[in-house]
Design a protein around this motif. Structure first.
Motif, mmCIF file in Angstrom:
data_model
loop_
_atom_site.group_PDB
_atom_site.id
_atom_site.type_symbol
_atom_site.label_atom_id
_atom_site.label_comp_id
_atom_site.label_asym_id
_atom_site.label_seq_id
_atom_site.Cartn_x
_atom_site.Cartn_y
_atom_site.Cartn_z
ATOM 1 N N LEU A 211 0.573 -0.964 -0.098
ATOM 2 C CA LEU A 211 -0.080 0.111 0.018
ATOM 3 C C LEU A 211 0.984 1.523 0.014
ATOM 4 O O LEU A 211 0.492 2.085 -0.819
ATOM 5 C CB LEU A 211 -1.154 0.093 1.148
ATOM 6 C CG LEU A 211 -2.345 -1.289 1.239
ATOM 7 C CD1 LEU A 211 -2.969 -1.557 2.098
ATOM 8 C CD2 LEU A 211 -3.129 -1.045 -0.389
ATOM 9 N N ALA A 232 6.990 4.100 9.159
ATOM 10 C CA ALA A 232 5.530 4.067 8.658
ATOM 11 C C ALA A 232 5.647 2.902 7.575
ATOM 12 O O ALA A 232 4.534 2.463 8.768
ATOM 13 C CB ALA A 232 5.692 5.336 7.852
ATOM 14 N N ALA A 233 5.974 2.490 7.140
ATOM 15 C CA ALA A 233 4.965 1.050 6.431
ATOM 16 C C ALA A 233 5.433 0.152 7.603
ATOM 17 O O ALA A 233 4.928 -0.690 7.505
ATOM 18 C CB ALA A 233 6.010 0.782 5.097
ATOM 19 N N ARG A 235 5.264 0.592 10.929
ATOM 20 C CA ARG A 235 4.124 1.239 12.187
ATOM 21 C C ARG A 235 2.947 0.123 11.794
ATOM 22 O O ARG A 235 2.145 -0.154 12.237
ATOM 23 C CB ARG A 235 3.980 2.199 12.193
ATOM 24 C CG ARG A 235 4.858 2.460 13.466
ATOM 25 C CD ARG A 235 4.444 4.402 13.937
ATOM 26 N NE ARG A 235 4.712 5.019 12.625
ATOM 27 C CZ ARG A 235 5.941 6.169 11.851
ATOM 28 N NH1 ARG A 235 6.990 5.491 13.625
ATOM 29 N NH2 ARG A 235 6.002 6.626 11.469
ATOM 30 N N LEU A 236 2.809 0.855 9.871
ATOM 31 C CA LEU A 236 1.585 -0.057 9.919
ATOM 32 C C LEU A 236 1.567 -1.530 9.633
ATOM 33 O O LEU A 236 0.541 -2.302 10.209
ATOM 34 C CB LEU A 236 1.247 0.332 8.139
ATOM 35 C CG LEU A 236 -0.186 -0.108 7.152
ATOM 36 C CD1 LEU A 236 -1.184 0.303 8.231
ATOM 37 C CD2 LEU A 236 0.124 0.503 5.655
ATOM 38 N N ALA A 239 0.952 -2.650 13.236
ATOM 39 C CA ALA A 239 -0.501 -2.627 14.107
ATOM 40 C C ALA A 239 -1.069 -3.645 13.104
ATOM 41 O O ALA A 239 -2.260 -4.363 14.161
ATOM 42 C CB ALA A 239 -1.055 -1.016 13.398
ATOM 43 N N VAL A 322 -7.528 -1.918 11.754
ATOM 44 C CA VAL A 322 -6.223 -1.413 10.648
ATOM 45 C C VAL A 322 -6.544 -2.476 9.391
ATOM 46 O O VAL A 322 -6.661 -2.290 8.293
ATOM 47 C CB VAL A 322 -5.249 -1.456 11.301
ATOM 48 C CG1 VAL A 322 -3.981 -0.662 10.287
ATOM 49 C CG2 VAL A 322 -5.075 -0.426 12.045
ATOM 50 N N ALA A 325 -9.037 -1.344 7.389
ATOM 51 C CA ALA A 325 -8.868 -0.378 6.264
ATOM 52 C C ALA A 325 -7.954 -0.266 5.447
ATOM 53 O O ALA A 325 -8.492 -0.243 4.141
ATOM 54 C CB ALA A 325 -8.147 0.649 7.519
ATOM 55 N N THR A 328 -9.955 -2.192 2.513
ATOM 56 C CA THR A 328 -10.771 -1.268 1.956
ATOM 57 C C THR A 328 -10.206 -0.146 1.284
ATOM 58 O O THR A 328 -10.678 0.061 -0.105
ATOM 59 C CB THR A 328 -12.215 -0.743 3.301
ATOM 60 O OG1 THR A 328 -12.389 -1.242 3.721
ATOM 61 C CG2 THR A 328 -12.669 0.451 2.910
ATOM 62 N N LEU A 329 -8.615 -0.115 1.131
ATOM 63 C CA LEU A 329 -8.589 0.855 0.302
ATOM 64 C C LEU A 329 -7.814 0.088 -0.589
ATOM 65 O O LEU A 329 -7.790 0.748 -1.448
ATOM 66 C CB LEU A 329 -6.820 1.092 1.372
ATOM 67 C CG LEU A 329 -7.311 2.732 0.511
ATOM 68 C CD1 LEU A 329 -7.447 3.449 1.969
ATOM 69 C CD2 LEU A 329 -5.358 3.478 2.170
ATOM 70 N N LEU B 211 -0.943 8.455 0.528
ATOM 71 C CA LEU B 211 -1.194 6.722 1.177
ATOM 72 C C LEU B 211 0.034 6.226 0.353
ATOM 73 O O LEU B 211 1.365 5.821 0.845
ATOM 74 C CB LEU B 211 -2.056 6.185 1.516
ATOM 75 C CG LEU B 211 -2.811 7.243 2.668
ATOM 76 C CD1 LEU B 211 -4.022 6.693 2.819
ATOM 77 C CD2 LEU B 211 -2.114 7.404 3.988
ATOM 78 N N ALA B 325 -10.883 5.337 6.318
ATOM 79 C CA ALA B 325 -10.449 3.412 5.577
ATOM 80 C C ALA B 325 -8.703 4.157 5.878
ATOM 81 O O ALA B 325 -7.117 3.912 6.725
ATOM 82 C CB ALA B 325 -10.395 2.836 4.840
ATOM 83 N N ALA B 326 -8.297 5.505 4.920
ATOM 84 C CA ALA B 326 -7.813 6.403 4.317
ATOM 85 C C ALA B 326 -7.256 6.054 5.805
ATOM 86 O O ALA B 326 -5.953 7.105 6.706
ATOM 87 C CB ALA B 326 -7.826 7.241 3.623
ATOM 88 N N THR B 328 -7.600 5.166 9.097
ATOM 89 C CA THR B 328 -7.792 4.386 9.868
ATOM 90 C C THR B 328 -5.918 4.084 9.044
ATOM 91 O O THR B 328 -5.175 3.988 10.834
ATOM 92 C CB THR B 328 -8.176 3.803 9.851
ATOM 93 O OG1 THR B 328 -9.788 3.750 10.121
ATOM 94 C CG2 THR B 328 -7.857 2.201 10.941
ATOM 95 N N LEU B 329 -5.299 4.531 8.152
ATOM 96 C CA LEU B 329 -3.797 3.429 7.832
ATOM 97 C C LEU B 329 -3.179 4.685 8.019
ATOM 98 O O LEU B 329 -2.238 4.236 8.709
ATOM 99 C CB LEU B 329 -4.638 3.431 6.358
ATOM 100 C CG LEU B 329 -3.546 2.053 5.795
ATOM 101 C CD1 LEU B 329 -4.251 1.096 7.078
ATOM 102 C CD2 LEU B 329 -3.889 2.143 4.024
ATOM 103 N N ALA B 332 -1.807 4.204 11.756
ATOM 104 C CA ALA B 332 -1.339 2.686 11.791
ATOM 105 C C ALA B 332 -0.274 3.571 11.533
ATOM 106 O O ALA B 332 0.641 3.299 12.012
ATOM 107 C CB ALA B 332 -2.125 2.115 11.421
ATOM 108 N N ALA B 333 0.461 4.359 10.338
ATOM 109 C CA ALA B 333 1.312 4.506 9.551
ATOM 110 C C ALA B 333 2.378 5.264 10.033
ATOM 111 O O ALA B 333 3.562 5.531 10.755
ATOM 112 C CB ALA B 333 1.347 4.477 7.933
#
Lengths: 364, 364
Positions: A211, A232-233, A235-236, A239, A322, A325, A328-329, B211, B325-326, B328-329, B332-333
């Motif tokens: 993503l 950041a990736a 941490r995603l 999560a 998460v 999300a 969905t994204l 994102l 979703a955007a 929430t993502l 998290a990131a």
């Protein structure tokens, strides 16, 4: 030299199938390989001398050149004792119906990187529902592997330890013994195929890799997978992984964290995901990330990975915001409804089973 | 030459504040500029001759060099007729409390790119709640602008048309006349400051830009913003935008689509977002995208943009799954809860107002 030489058919001739067949033949088993489309085995056959034979050249963590049998159709499974399913999740519902009628009760079936409880489908539908093979479920694949220009397959690493479970659960020791005999002492016995289904970290890692790097993939850029597992990736990833661990806990199961998987797959010290990714990149400066958006990191791991986990979360009565999300994204970005693409959830009628019902069914 | 020369104070000396002050002075208004920290005006003052003066050099869609007054503090607002708020949303709750006591009923306040109904806060809290200025709310900024090496500000484009609304709504014609007098015929009168609050497309576009390109930002890479609005990113933008339009519709308001904004801001033919982005990139080969993850595209537009829209969706009783979703993502990131960072939603006590109550309050 294998202590007990076995005849093993590997289904799927992509990177993981080739690596698995190569490993088996490297250690002197009689390995066969089948490509549902024929495309994966054609280059192997082109290099082999005899009809029905193929040659696999492999480089990386394991190096060599072996001869394997090439199966022409699933009918050839009659000649094998063990079957390893090594194609991606999004091919399950297209390919397995060709294979299921040929699976017999005497077979041991190993599902490599089993997503979405496909071992349950194999167990229940083998021989069109008349056979009851022993099915072993692996939480991940034997090796990380990819297409390569200098060989038929580049083996990134052979995993040190990963989970295996069996259906019927009562025959778990036999499944473990078979896996150890073929692939060595690298297995931990999990209590349920459900545990191995949740233990796959690929959908987690791949979502966090795909993503935030989606336009790199789509534009066909060269990018290093672990270099771009930025803080950041990472941490995603952490999560989403925390939610996966919560699902397992809610179902009374224990699975390894993504960080521990990195430790066991890439042989780096346990740390944060960002630190481990940086360590892997600093050492390997490889592998490259996907160079197309139409990649199994999304096409397989969304429907057969995260969507399956989300269904388990519903079964366990917990929210996974998460993870949801990320799905969905991805759906919005791809213009596809990945939640409707996992056919196994429907075929197995998994929706609506409570946690106890699900666990009982997974015991066989 | 301005028909009626006015004294206009621009609050904020970032790219948009500088571009706005430059535009005003370019057309012969007496422009002042204030930097809350002083950092934005220091380089302008260094180049000016007199005390309290600054020089702005601007290039791009508008080119020139003008002298402006530099405000030392909000006390200087007493000397101005019009005040333009031109700093980012995530500075609202830090900076506006310094300004609010100095706003008088005779002032016309224009909020450029008004996010999160900040015009309502300005209207209700001006003069510590004793004044009732006329507040004009712009759905976006006058210009696209960015830091530049060859001038104080690079003006990408001056928008052809965008929405303005006023509080009190009864004085909307006066607000429109003031905006037209200062900035020309580029305004469409919207029925409510709520409509302009929903008409900002920046949070939508910036989420879809940030994102799928997050690791590029984080790694400080050079990347072209519109080149990396790939088909997948553009589909994401369109999905989020469709939800924004749904919110407006549910509140009985009509706002322009992201595609129409692109047409009016970048002067390209109306098409899909992917096609328009490709056309902008092919023509401009600029601008570059953010080169840090700590950028207003996320830090401003998540809490003061999408989180605000999500709150409006709750008010309107609809779900906005892709937008949510955007958010929430991104949370998290970034390891931050952007949903708790929009202080205006709390300060204005917007949560829990029904659609009718919200619209009534926005009418003044």
């Amino acid at each position: 030299m294998a202590e007990v030489r076995k005849r093993v058919a590997v289904l799927g001739a992509g990177p993981v199938g080739r690596a698995t067949a190569a490993y088996l033949a490297h250690y002197d088993h009689d390995a066969g390989i089948w490509s549902p489309s024929g495309r994966g085995t054609a280059p192997l056959m082109a290099r082999a001398g005899g009809l029905g034979k193929g040659v696999i050249e492999y480089r990386g963590a394991l190096e060599g050149r072996v001869e394997v049998d090439v199966l022409r159709s699933p009918d050839a499974l009659a000649a094998y004792e063990v079957i390893v399913v090594a194609f991606p999740g999004h091919a399950y519902d297209r390919v397995l119906p060709l294979v299921l009628p040929r699976i017999e009760s005497r077979h041991i079936v190993i599902v490599s990187g089993a997503l979405s409880l496909v071992p349950l489908w194999l167990y229940e539908q083998a021989g069109n529902g008349t056979a009851r093979p022993l099915v072993a479920s692996w939480g991940t694949t034997l090796a990380t592997a990819r297409r390569s220009e200098r060989a038929d397959v580049e083996i990134g690493s052979v995993r040190a330890r990963f989970d295996v479970a069996a259906i019927p659960a009562a025959a778990a020791d036999a499944a473990l013994a078979c896996c150890q005999g073929l692939f060595g002492d690298r297995f931990d016995l999990a209590p349920s195929i459900l545990a191995t289904a949740i233990s796959s970290v690929n959908p987690v890692a791949h979502a966090a890799e795909a993503l935030p790097n989606l336009t790199r993939m789509e534009r066909g850029e060269d990018w290093y997978l672990f270099e771009c597992m930025t803080p950041a990736a990472a941490r995603l990833a952490e999560a989403i992984d925390a939610e996966r661990l919560e699902i397992a806990q809610a179902l009374g199961l224990k699975v390894r964290s993504l960080a521990t998987h990195y430790q066991l797959s890439y042989h780096v010290p346990l740390a944060t995901v960002a630190e481990m990714a940086a360590a892997i990149h600093a050492r390997d400066r490889a592998p490259l990330g996907p160079r197309t958006a139409e990649h199994r990191y999304v096409l397989e791991d969304m429907p057969y990975g995260l969507v399956f986990y989300e269904m388990l979360a519903r079964t366990a009565g917990i929210a996974v915001p998460v993870m949801s999300a990320a799905i969905t994204l991805a759906c919005a970005a791809y213009g596809r409804d990945f939640r409707r693409e996992n056919r196994l959830i429907d075929l197995l009628r998994l929706e609506g089973l409570g946690p106890a019902g699900l666990l009982a069914r997974c015991a066989g």
